[in-house]
Design a protein around this motif. Structure first.
Motif, PDB file in Angstrom:
ATOM      1  N   GLY A   1      47.164 -17.684 -14.290  1.00 31.53           N
ATOM      2  CA  GLY A   1      48.060 -17.280 -15.304  1.00 31.53           C
ATOM      3  C   GLY A   1      47.621 -19.207 -16.264  1.00 31.53           C
ATOM      4  O   GLY A   1      46.761 -20.223 -15.468  1.00 31.53           O
TER       5      GLY A   1
ATOM      6  N   THR B   1      48.508 -13.063 -13.445  1.00 28.30           N
ATOM      7  CA  THR B   1      48.056 -12.044 -13.568  1.00 28.30           C
ATOM      8  C   THR B   1      47.710 -11.831 -12.084  1.00 28.30           C
ATOM      9  O   THR B   1      46.914 -12.576 -11.954  1.00 28.30           O
ATOM     10  CB  THR B   1      47.570 -11.567 -15.078  1.00 28.30           C
ATOM     11  OG1 THR B   1      48.272 -11.948 -15.404  1.00 28.30           O
ATOM     12  CG2 THR B   1      47.434 -10.405 -14.537  1.00 28.30           C
TER      13      THR B   1
ATOM     14  N   ILE C   1      45.596 -14.888 -23.865  1.00 30.05           N
ATOM     15  CA  ILE C   1      46.462 -15.392 -23.814  1.00 30.05           C
ATOM     16  C   ILE C   1      46.206 -16.734 -25.065  1.00 30.05           C
ATOM     17  O   ILE C   1      47.201 -17.817 -24.415  1.00 30.05           O
ATOM     18  CB  ILE C   1      47.697 -15.357 -22.868  1.00 30.05           C
ATOM     19  CG1 ILE C   1      46.875 -16.375 -22.015  1.00 30.05           C
ATOM     20  CG2 ILE C   1      47.964 -13.913 -22.245  1.00 30.05           C
ATOM     21  CD1 ILE C   1      47.840 -16.619 -20.536  1.00 30.05           C
TER      22      ILE C   1
END
Length: 185
Positions: free
Chosen positions: A77, A60, A130
């Protein structure tokens, strides 16, 4: 002082990201990279790479702004195995919980205004979202400013060193690592 912010990169940010990379490398890396490498940086080619990363990359990309100015960016990421393995290729036990800060650049003229910290904090938050808990970053071993920045965030050198070919000149990098619950000081 104008309002400072960080947001996920959009396609309209790509040209500014490429400009920042070229200008920052040319200003900050003159002692690290050969002159011909810096002179040969092609902003249009770099923009194409960032376009792909923003559209469909594993990272990202975040953009820092101050008022109407784009002043920095960061890409983060999940860490590929090659970024976190030890010298023998062995992965750490928490390999599936590690993110990588692939790049974090703030134009030197906008430095010391908190943009780097905001970018790192936003990237760390995105990595935590995440499910990751630890981050790594590779920094040229002679880049004292960047090393000190990550150390102020609570990250530490982990003893890993790698050497890249920078236009025929070796560029040694060290790896720093730390928790994604940052303590920015």
């Amino acid at each position: 002082m104008a309002e400072a912010a960080v947001h996920p990169a959009e396609p309209e940010d790509i040209d500014q990201i490429a400009r920042i990379q070229v200008e920052t490398w040319r200003a900050a890396y003159t002692s690290l990279l050969p002159e011909e490498v810096l002179a040969g940086l092609d902003q249009a080619e770099i923009a194409e790479v960032w376009q792909e990363t923003v559209k469909q990359g594993n990272a990202t990309v975040y953009v820092a702004t101050e008022g109407t100015w784009t002043v920095g960016f960061c890409a983060a990421g999940p860490a590929p195995d090659t970024e976190i393995a030890d010298v023998d290729g062995k992965l750490p036990e928490d390999a599936d919980m590690v993110g990588v800060i692939a790049t974090l650049l703030v134009e030197p003229r906008w430095g010391r205004r908190g943009h780097g910290g905001r970018l790192l904090a936003t990237a760390a938050s995105g990595l935590r979202a995440i499910g990751l808990s630890r981050g790594v970053v590779w920094v040229p071993e002679n880049d004292d400013v960047s090393i000190a920045f990550y150390e102020r965030a609570g990250w530490e050198r982990d003893g890993m060193v790698r050497t890249l070919d920078a236009g025929g000149r070796p560029l040694r990098e060290i790896r720093l690592t730390g928790e994604l619950n940052l303590r920015l000081t």
